[in-house]
Design a protein around this motif. Structure first.
Motif, PDB file in Angstrom:
ATOM      1  N   ASP A 201      45.687  13.829  67.609  1.00 23.79           N
ATOM      2  CA  ASP A 201      45.877  12.956  66.453  1.00 23.79           C
ATOM      3  C   ASP A 201      47.156  13.316  65.700  1.00 23.79           C
ATOM      4  O   ASP A 201      47.891  12.437  65.251  1.00 23.79           O
ATOM      5  CB  ASP A 201      44.685  13.060  65.507  1.00 23.79           C
ATOM      6  N   PHE A 202      47.421  14.609  65.573  1.00 21.94           N
ATOM      7  CA  PHE A 202      48.653  15.055  64.921  1.00 21.94           C
ATOM      8  C   PHE A 202      49.870  14.617  65.732  1.00 21.94           C
ATOM      9  O   PHE A 202      50.875  14.154  65.169  1.00 21.94           O
ATOM     10  CB  PHE A 202      48.639  16.572  64.763  1.00 21.94           C
ATOM     11  N   LEU A 203      49.789  14.731  67.046  1.00 22.53           N
ATOM     12  CA  LEU A 203      50.888  14.321  67.911  1.00 22.53           C
ATOM     13  C   LEU A 203      51.131  12.818  67.803  1.00 22.53           C
ATOM     14  O   LEU A 203      52.272  12.357  67.807  1.00 22.53           O
ATOM     15  CB  LEU A 203      50.577  14.718  69.355  1.00 22.53           C
ATOM     16  N   SER A 204      50.056  12.063  67.672  1.00 26.20           N
ATOM     17  CA  SER A 204      50.173  10.624  67.482  1.00 26.20           C
ATOM     18  C   SER A 204      50.874  10.292  66.170  1.00 26.20           C
ATOM     19  O   SER A 204      51.698   9.379  66.103  1.00 26.20           O
ATOM     20  CB  SER A 204      48.781   9.998  67.511  1.00 26.20           C
ATOM     21  N   LEU A 205      50.560  11.040  65.132  1.00 26.23           N
ATOM     22  CA  LEU A 205      51.204  10.837  63.827  1.00 26.23           C
ATOM     23  C   LEU A 205      52.700  11.129  63.902  1.00 26.23           C
ATOM     24  O   LEU A 205      53.530  10.344  63.437  1.00 26.23           O
ATOM     25  CB  LEU A 205      50.548  11.718  62.771  1.00 26.23           C
ATOM     26  N   VAL A 206      53.057  12.227  64.524  1.00 26.52           N
ATOM     27  CA  VAL A 206      54.473  12.588  64.664  1.00 26.52           C
ATOM     28  C   VAL A 206      55.206  11.563  65.529  1.00 26.52           C
ATOM     29  O   VAL A 206      56.312  11.124  65.195  1.00 26.52           O
ATOM     30  CB  VAL A 206      54.615  14.003  65.249  1.00 26.52           C
ATOM     31  N   GLY A 207      54.577  11.162  66.618  1.00 24.22           N
ATOM     32  CA  GLY A 207      55.211  10.192  67.505  1.00 24.22           C
ATOM     33  C   GLY A 207      55.451   8.851  66.846  1.00 24.22           C
ATOM     34  O   GLY A 207      56.508   8.249  67.000  1.00 24.22           O
TER      35      GLY A 207
END
Length: 109
Positions: free
Chosen positions: A42-48
């Motif tokens: 989920d964090f990676l999705s936010l950054v992406g």
């Protein structure tokens, strides 16, 4: 997208040469973050959705507008503006969706 940033850091710390120990430290650090942070996807999705849309769509078109603003025809100017607007819409909607997913998973726990 991280490679230019890494190369600048590597040049500063290792004097413009390949630095194997620094690469090992970066890989170890990223691996630890991926293992230890709960809901890392989920964090990676936010950054992406936020950073990558900005770096991939908004900033290149915006820089093109700023550098060549006096030389552009209306068609290229319109294309740059459309790319900036679409990039902002995608970035905002992706960030919003990622934040909803992060807060939904936090309320379940």
């Amino acid at each position: 997208m991280m490679n230019p940033v890494y190369e600048v850091v590597e040049r500063r710390l290792c004097g413009s040469r390949y630095c194997l120990w620094l690469r090992w430290v970066v890989v170890l650090g990223v691996s630890l973050v991926a293992l230890l942070v709960p809901n890392f996807a989920d964090f990676l999705s936010l950054v992406g959705s936020s950073v990558c849309c900005t770096l991939g769509f908004v900033l290149p078109a915006l820089f093109h507008l700023m550098v060549f603003k006096g030389e552009l025809g209306w068609d290229v100017l319109l294309l740059d503006v459309v790319i900036v607007v679409i990039g902002l819409i995608m970035g905002i909607s992706g960030t919003w969706s990622s934040l909803i997913e992060i807060f939904a998973s936090n309320s379940k726990a």
